[in-house]
Scaffold this motif. Structure first.
Motif, short mmCIF file in Angstrom:
data_model
loop_
_atom_site.label_atom_id
_atom_site.label_comp_id
_atom_site.label_asym_id
_atom_site.label_seq_id
_atom_site.Cartn_x
_atom_site.Cartn_y
_atom_site.Cartn_z
N GLU A 13 0.82 -1.21 0.00
CA GLU A 13 0.00 0.00 0.00
C GLU A 13 0.86 1.27 0.00
O GLU A 13 0.49 2.29 -0.57
CB GLU A 13 -0.95 0.00 1.20
N ILE A 14 2.04 1.21 0.62
CA ILE A 14 2.93 2.37 0.64
C ILE A 14 3.59 2.55 -0.73
O ILE A 14 3.78 3.68 -1.19
CB ILE A 14 3.99 2.21 1.75
N LEU A 19 5.17 5.88 -5.31
CA LEU A 19 5.44 5.96 -6.74
C LEU A 19 4.48 6.88 -7.48
O LEU A 19 4.81 7.42 -8.54
CB LEU A 19 5.43 4.56 -7.36
N ALA A 20 3.30 7.10 -6.91
CA ALA A 20 2.36 8.05 -7.52
C ALA A 20 2.90 9.47 -7.51
O ALA A 20 2.51 10.30 -8.33
CB ALA A 20 1.01 7.99 -6.79
N LEU A 26 10.78 11.09 -11.90
CA LEU A 26 10.85 9.99 -12.85
C LEU A 26 9.57 9.16 -12.80
O LEU A 26 8.94 9.02 -11.75
CB LEU A 26 12.05 9.08 -12.54
N ASP A 27 9.21 8.57 -13.93
CA ASP A 27 8.07 7.66 -13.97
C ASP A 27 8.54 6.25 -13.67
O ASP A 27 9.46 5.74 -14.33
CB ASP A 27 7.42 7.69 -15.36
N PRO A 28 7.94 5.59 -12.69
CA PRO A 28 8.36 4.22 -12.38
C PRO A 28 8.04 3.26 -13.50
O PRO A 28 7.05 3.41 -14.22
CB PRO A 28 7.55 3.89 -11.12
N TRP A 225 15.76 -0.17 -9.47
CA TRP A 225 14.37 -0.65 -9.57
C TRP A 225 13.56 0.01 -8.46
O TRP A 225 14.06 0.18 -7.35
CB TRP A 225 14.37 -2.17 -9.38
N PRO A 226 12.33 0.42 -8.68
CA PRO A 226 11.47 0.20 -9.85
C PRO A 226 11.51 1.32 -10.88
O PRO A 226 10.63 1.38 -11.75
CB PRO A 226 10.10 0.11 -9.21
#
Length: 266
Positions: A13-14, A19-20, A26-28, A225-226
């Motif tokens: 959930e975290i 990542l949002a 950067l975009d994951p 990663w990610p």
């Protein structure tokens, strides 16, 4: 044997919330969960990964290390967290009692600065207890955050802490490669290869020169990663023109030696 030295993970959930927010702009590429990482390792032909967990504030150090200490040790090597809000003794206890074998420092997200005496005190304690450290070095945030992780301060810090097993991420200077070449390359540390969104954005000849000048036996593969795809990053390593011995060392052998991993012989 391929080992990815740089994989950030969070509870499911975290991970979604972190990542949002597009860390470091950067975009994951992947989801940041342990199950997602395991799928990525299998798809990329990676045997093991360092799983990195970072507490941004002192009050979350214990539960962060508690989480990372539960990973499957057949595929994951847990690198947890420390914070200068806590004493050296409290930080060491949070690592030891949760079975965490190494530490990830992140000056962009933590109040951790290489020039800060509190950070150095913690690192002295880690060195005295033979705990390896992987740290972000270089830029990626605002002026204050970038200053906390400056390659020059890393150079001075390492010189003052004998016996510290330190891996400097991003060739020792994310987004400031000239500073990395001046202050990190050639010093008594290991360099790690990640450079999101991809190491392939760097000039091949320059990367090869950095690895050779530093010593290919003191460079380890990491993907971050990610935020990147490990298979793409492995391909970039294999495209550098290293010897087969150098390539095998960078992709896993050097990290096995540095961490003293006791792996089964096949």
């Amino acid at each position: 044997m391929i080992i990815d030295a740089h994989c950030h993970v969070w509870p499911d959930e975290i991970a979604r919330r972190v990542l949002a927010d597009r860390p470091v702009g950067l975009d994951p590429v992947h989801d940041g969960t342990l199950s997602g990482l395991l799928k990525t390792l299998d798809a990329s032909g990676i045997d093991m990964a360092l799983t990195l967990a970072v507490a941004n504030v002192g009050r979350t150090v214990w539960r962060t290390n508690e989480f990372i200490g539960t990973v499957d040790r057949t595929r994951f090597i847990p690198f947890g967290t420390v914070h200068p809000d806590l004493s050296v003794e409290e930080n060491l206890r949070a690592l030891k009692e949760n079975g965490v074998v190494g530490v990830k420092l992140h000056p962009l997200f933590q109040e951790v600065a290489f020039a800060d005496e509190r950070t150095r005190d913690i690192l002295v304690g880690l060195a005295e207890n033979d705990v390896p450290v992987l740290s972000h070095v270089g830029s990626g945030g605002g002026e204050a955050e970038n200053r906390r992780g400056a390659p020059r301060d890393l150079h001075d810090m390492v010189a003052e802490i004998p016996g510290l097993r330190l891996i400097a991420a991003h060739y020792g200077g994310y987004q400031v490669l000239e500073e990395a070449e001046k202050w990190a390359v050639g010093t008594d540390i290991h360099l790690e290869t990640s450079w999101p969104p991809s190491m392939g954005t760097l000039p091949r000849e320059r990367v090869l020169d950095i690895i050779r000048r530093h010593g290919a036996d003191r460079v380890v593969f990491g993907s971050d990663w990610p935020m990147t795809d490990p298979a793409t990053e492995i391909a970039a390593i294999r495209d550098l023109g290293l010897t087969s011995e150098e390539e095998a060392g960078v992709l896993g052998g050097n990290l096995v030696r540095l961490l003293g991993l006791d792996l089964p012989t096949t």
